[in-house]
Design an enzyme around this catalytic site. Structure first.
Site, short mmCIF file in Angstrom:
data_model
loop_
_atom_site.label_atom_id
_atom_site.label_comp_id
_atom_site.label_asym_id
_atom_site.label_seq_id
_atom_site.Cartn_x
_atom_site.Cartn_y
_atom_site.Cartn_z
CD GLU A 112 -1.79 -2.40 1.35
OE1 GLU A 112 -2.64 -3.26 1.10
OE2 GLU A 112 -0.65 -2.65 1.84
CG HIS B 76 -9.85 -7.46 6.94
ND1 HIS B 76 -9.28 -8.22 7.93
CD2 HIS B 76 -9.14 -7.72 5.81
CE1 HIS B 76 -8.26 -8.90 7.43
NE2 HIS B 76 -8.15 -8.60 6.15
#
Length: 313
Positions: free
Chosen positions: A66, A135
């Protein structure tokens, strides 16, 4: 005489895909980058079919990195492209938090406006899908507190499309927050090329008090906050209940409550009430997860307390 724009019912995810497709057709400086967004069509199927249409140079399947994804997008934006990053979940954006906060948010200011960073970071978030603590959270406040970023959260398919188009056309970095619970929600989406302004709240329901006749305001924009409709509503209703899915301690609700108190103190007939998620990492267990998220019944109970009624009535 103006012709009415036709609207068609579409899924939230489809509205997002339409926005991406229309903007990529309109402007070839726009490209997408993220994990599994190409051949797989995105973790939430938002980018499905775009690789076949635009090819791998404009729909870039990136490695699981990321920080590198966002850093690449920042550099591309500085050189004149308009990247749209997809994070698989907002939790994963924490790996790129340094790039977002210390680079994307600050470059235009540090260069005296000579360099722009026109990029969008799409960040699915929220709970309700048994995806556990890494998540499932709502981290709006982590980006809302950073000057230099625009932070928006559309809640309807129409706004999903209109606001994403506006975000892509912005010359500033936009954190585009998408609730995973909304991807399969249907709603009317106007046809044709249209945009929804960033930084504007929406009054979803008009009302005269926070009771049976409650007024509901959808912020849509976390940074900046559109205070005018909030202030108008509180001056009319004399009470305020603020709700978010994320943790309310130091949260978006805390900022809204403080802002309302500063602007509407003389109009309030009761303390401002806040409701947020349980102060725990999101559980995997289905029952515990449900217990951690504010529900409509929780909101109703708090509203009854705010107007001085028995919460169990």
């Amino acid at each position: 005489m103006a012709t009415a724009v036709k609207a068609e019912e579409k899924l939230y995810r489809v509205a997002l895909r339409e926005a991406l497709n229309e903007e990529m057709e309109r402007d070839d400086s726009i490209f997408l980058i993220g994990e599994d967004i190409g051949k797989f069509g995105g973790a939430y199927r938002v980018t499905d079919g775009l690789l076949d249409k635009y090819g791998p140079q404009r729909v870039v399947d990136a490695p699981i990195a990321e920080e590198a994804i966002v850093g690449t997008a920042i550099g591309a934006a500085m050189l004149g492209l308009r990247p749209v990053v997809e994070m698989m979940t907002i939790n994963f954006s924490l790996i790129a938090y340094d790039q977002i906060v210390n680079n994307a948010a600050k470059i235009r200011y540090m260069f005296g406006g000579e360099v722009k960073v026109p990029m969008v970071i799409r960040m699915p978030g929220g709970a309700g899908h048994q995806l556990s603590a890494q998540h499932s959270h709502s981290f709006e406040v982590l980006y809302g507190l950073i000057p230099g970023l625009l932070v928006v959260a559309p809640t309807t398919p129409a706004d999903a499309k209109g606001m994403l188009k506006s975000a892509i056309r912005s010359d500033n970095p936009v954190m585009f927050l998408e609730s995973m619970s909304l991807y399969n929600v249907k709603g009317e989406v106007p046809a044709g090329d249209y945009t929804t302004p960033l930084g504007k709240a929406a009054v979803r329901r008009n009302g005269s008090d926070v009771d049976i006749d409650a007024e509901v305001i959808d912020l849509r924009s976390i940074r900046p906050i559109d205070w005018e409709p909030i202030v108008d509503s509180v001056r009319k209703t004399s009470r305020c209940v603020v709700v978010e899915e994320g943790w309310s301690t130091y949260g978006v609700t805390a900022e809204v409550a403080a802002g309302v108190q500063e602007r509407c103190f003389d109009y309030l007939d009761a303390p401002i009430r806040r409701l947020g998620g349980a102060q725990v990492p999101m559980p995997y267990n289905q029952q515990l997860e449900r217990a951690s998220i504010p529900t409509s019944e929780d909101i109703k109970r708090l509203v009854r307390v705010t107007v001085g009624r028995n919460p169990n009535a």
